[in-house]
Design a protein around this motif. Structure first.
Motif, short mmCIF file in Angstrom:
data_model
loop_
_atom_site.label_atom_id
_atom_site.label_comp_id
_atom_site.label_asym_id
_atom_site.label_seq_id
_atom_site.Cartn_x
_atom_site.Cartn_y
_atom_site.Cartn_z
N ASP A 144 0.83 -1.20 0.00
CA ASP A 144 0.00 0.00 0.00
C ASP A 144 0.86 1.26 0.00
N LEU A 145 2.10 1.14 0.44
CA LEU A 145 3.01 2.29 0.44
C LEU A 145 3.34 2.66 -1.00
N GLY A 146 2.58 3.61 -1.53
CA GLY A 146 2.82 4.06 -2.89
C GLY A 146 2.26 3.14 -3.95
N TYR A 147 1.52 2.08 -3.51
CA TYR A 147 0.92 1.14 -4.44
C TYR A 147 1.94 0.59 -5.44
N GLY A 148 3.20 0.51 -4.98
CA GLY A 148 4.24 -0.10 -5.78
C GLY A 148 4.76 0.75 -6.92
N ILE A 149 4.28 2.00 -7.05
CA ILE A 149 4.69 2.82 -8.19
C ILE A 149 5.34 4.14 -7.77
N VAL A 255 -8.90 10.25 0.57
CA VAL A 255 -9.06 9.76 1.94
C VAL A 255 -7.92 8.81 2.30
N ILE A 256 -7.60 7.90 1.39
CA ILE A 256 -6.52 6.94 1.65
C ILE A 256 -5.18 7.67 1.77
N MET A 257 -4.93 8.65 0.89
CA MET A 257 -3.70 9.44 0.97
C MET A 257 -3.59 10.14 2.32
N CYS A 258 -4.71 10.72 2.77
CA CYS A 258 -4.70 11.46 4.03
C CYS A 258 -4.41 10.56 5.23
N GLY A 259 -4.80 9.31 5.15
CA GLY A 259 -4.60 8.39 6.26
C GLY A 259 -3.24 7.73 6.28
N HIS A 260 -2.52 7.74 5.15
CA HIS A 260 -1.28 6.97 5.05
C HIS A 260 -0.04 7.77 4.67
N PHE A 261 -0.20 8.89 3.95
CA PHE A 261 0.95 9.53 3.33
C PHE A 261 1.33 10.93 3.80
N GLY A 289 1.99 4.85 12.16
CA GLY A 289 1.92 4.74 10.71
C GLY A 289 0.59 5.17 10.12
N SER A 290 -0.17 5.99 10.85
CA SER A 290 -1.49 6.40 10.39
C SER A 290 -1.73 7.86 10.75
N ALA A 291 -2.71 8.48 10.09
CA ALA A 291 -3.08 9.86 10.38
C ALA A 291 -4.59 10.01 10.27
N ASN A 292 -5.14 10.90 11.08
CA ASN A 292 -6.59 11.13 11.09
C ASN A 292 -6.97 12.43 10.38
N ILE A 293 -8.24 12.50 10.01
CA ILE A 293 -8.82 13.72 9.43
C ILE A 293 -9.87 14.23 10.40
N SER A 294 -9.74 15.45 10.83
CA SER A 294 -10.76 16.03 11.71
C SER A 294 -11.93 16.51 10.87
N GLY A 295 -13.11 16.56 11.47
CA GLY A 295 -14.27 17.03 10.72
C GLY A 295 -15.58 16.66 11.36
N SER A 296 -16.66 16.87 10.63
CA SER A 296 -18.02 16.66 11.12
C SER A 296 -18.43 15.20 11.02
N LYS A 297 -19.61 14.89 11.54
CA LYS A 297 -20.15 13.54 11.43
C LYS A 297 -20.37 13.16 9.96
N TRP A 354 0.24 15.48 -0.70
CA TRP A 354 0.73 15.83 -2.03
C TRP A 354 2.10 16.49 -1.96
N HIS A 355 2.35 17.25 -0.91
CA HIS A 355 3.68 17.83 -0.72
C HIS A 355 4.72 16.72 -0.62
N LYS A 356 4.38 15.66 0.11
CA LYS A 356 5.29 14.54 0.25
C LYS A 356 5.52 13.83 -1.08
N VAL A 357 4.45 13.67 -1.86
CA VAL A 357 4.58 13.04 -3.18
C VAL A 357 5.53 13.84 -4.06
N VAL A 358 5.36 15.17 -4.07
CA VAL A 358 6.21 16.03 -4.89
C VAL A 358 7.64 16.05 -4.35
N ARG A 359 7.78 16.19 -3.03
CA ARG A 359 9.12 16.26 -2.42
C ARG A 359 9.93 15.00 -2.72
N LEU A 360 9.30 13.84 -2.61
CA LEU A 360 10.02 12.59 -2.82
C LEU A 360 10.15 12.22 -4.30
#
Length: 413
Positions: A144-149, A255-261, A289-297, A354-360
């Motif tokens: 899942d880390l980068g889906y191999g690509i 959503v997946i990016m926000c939780g993992h990357f 190895g995870s991150a949350n998104i704050s927000g409404s119900k 996305w900053h991480k995707v561009v930086r790396l």
């Protein structure tokens, strides 16, 4: 983020083995409290969500029969997009995790559910439930880390092809369900094997996936548009189905990016993981190895409660509607043991990922050492690293790394 064992300061260095096992005991107690308390209200929740989703999809498809009229197209497309997101995120993903198997309802069970997605249920459950959740964020084990690509860690050797990874990531977002289907099949690895030497398991899984894709495409791009022919709405309905799938794909990818990357989510190297990893050690890896998104119900519902990605990684088999309830207890545990509970708003997490995707996508240290003043010189360096051989690349990388370290030392002083 560099793998945790190679950082200047290891965020877990202050924990003793006894602390780590105590964390495991406390998290087990949180999990057990929910298992003991599951009941009618939880069952009613998932049945209500399934009922609403099905009625919303049916109603939206009915409205699209008249989608030659713009208001009907907009209403139908919005409704169908929401229905597809609900089916994938809050229902399909969580049902196939076995979160609702305790109900013994054959209609809402991990062994019988087949979702509205290009991936087959069985293929997804293997790659996601068995591989990803077992080896979370271990470079070389968790695909899942980068889906191999993609390059997702500084310790992964940079090569010129990574310059294109922001583009790959954007394309992957638009056609996410197909990217996941390819990932489930380990398509790249298997296609590199001569055709006559590919395993029968791969051939069978590939045939099942193609059959599933054909079924999904027939439903969305043939049958439903054909039903709208009498009103002259074939093309608008076709466009609406494509748009709904695009919206669902981009949303689920985000959503997946926000939780993992996002920046600050930890990765691990294989050799740092004990052969007999304890329950506490496994929990600690999920926590970091995870991150949350704050927000409404409403936000939590539309993310399939994966806005509580930390809690989901800790307790993948608990009913998703209970994650909000256990989150404060989990956060208190982070605070108790002085660990970073990574949580931010959706825009902040999307930007960070996305900053991480561009930086790396660039050589280590390139962004950190580039200014408006030295940009031309930096671009010349990048061009040399891209067009010349490994020797030039290694030398240039060493200079960039040294410059980045000097800048960090100056800022620290």
């Amino acid at each position: 983020m560099t793998v945790i064992t190679k950082q200047p300061v290891n965020p877990t260095a202050h924990l003793t083995p006894e602390d780590i096992e105590a964390i495991g005991v406390e998290l087990d107690a949180i999990r057990q409290s929910v298992l003991d308390d599951r009941g009618a209200s939880d069952a009613a929740y998932i049945r209500r969500v399934v009922d609403v989703q099905r009625k919303l999809e049916l109603g939206s498809r009915a409205v699209l029969l008249a989608s030659v009229f713009p208001p009907a197209w907009v209403a139908g497309t919005v409704g169908l997009s929401i229905a597809k997101i609900l089916e994938n995120m809050e229902i399909g993903h969580n049902v196939m995790h076995g979160q609702w198997d305790w109900m013994r309802d054959p209609k809402i069970h991990s062994t019988t559910w087949e979702w509205d997605n290009a991936s087959t249920a069985e293929g997804w459950k293997h790659s996601h439930n068995e591989i990803h959740h077992t080896y979370t964020n271990i470079v070389g084990k968790d695909n899942d880390l980068g889906y191999g690509i993609m390059r997702v860690d500084e310790d992964q050797r940079w090569i010129p092809m990574y310059l294109a990874q922001p583009l790959w990531n954007f394309i992957n977002a638009c056609f996410f369900e197909y990217g996941i289907a390819a990932y489930d099949l380990e398509l790249g690895k298997n296609l590199s094997i001569p055709k006559d030497k590919r395993s029968e398991t791969f051939k069978k899984n590939a045939a099942n996936t193609l059959r599933k894709i054909r079924k999904q495409a027939t439903k969305d791009y043939v049958v439903n548009p054909a039903l709208a022919l009498p009103t002259g709405s074939f093309l608008p309905t076709l466009a609406a189905n494509f748009t709904a799938n695009l919206v669902r794909n981009v949303w689920s990818h985000s959503v997946i990016m926000c939780g993992h990357f996002p920046e600050g989510v930890e990765t691990f190297e294989k050799k740092s993981i004990p052969e007999n990893e304890t329950r506490g050690e496994w929990y600690l890896r999920q926590m970091l190895g995870s991150a949350n998104i704050s927000g409404s119900k409403a936000m939590h519902l539309m993310t399939g409660n994966l806005s509580h990605q930390i809690e989901h990684h800790l307790f993948p088999d608990l009913p998703s509607n209970r994650y909000a309830e256990v989150a404060p207890k989990v956060k208190a545990l982070f605070d108790k043991y002085e660990l970073n509970y990574h949580e931010a708003s959706l825009p902040a997490q999307v930007y960070s990922a996305w900053h991480k995707v561009v930086r790396l996508s660039l050589p280590n240290g390139f962004l950190e050492t580039t200014t408006v003043k030295n940009a031309p010189e930096q671009l010349k360096t990048l061009w040399a690293m891209t067009t010349k051989g490994p020797k030039v690349r290694r030398a240039a990388q060493a200079r960039l790394t040294q410059q980045a370290r000097r800048k960090q030392m100056t800022q620290a002083a």
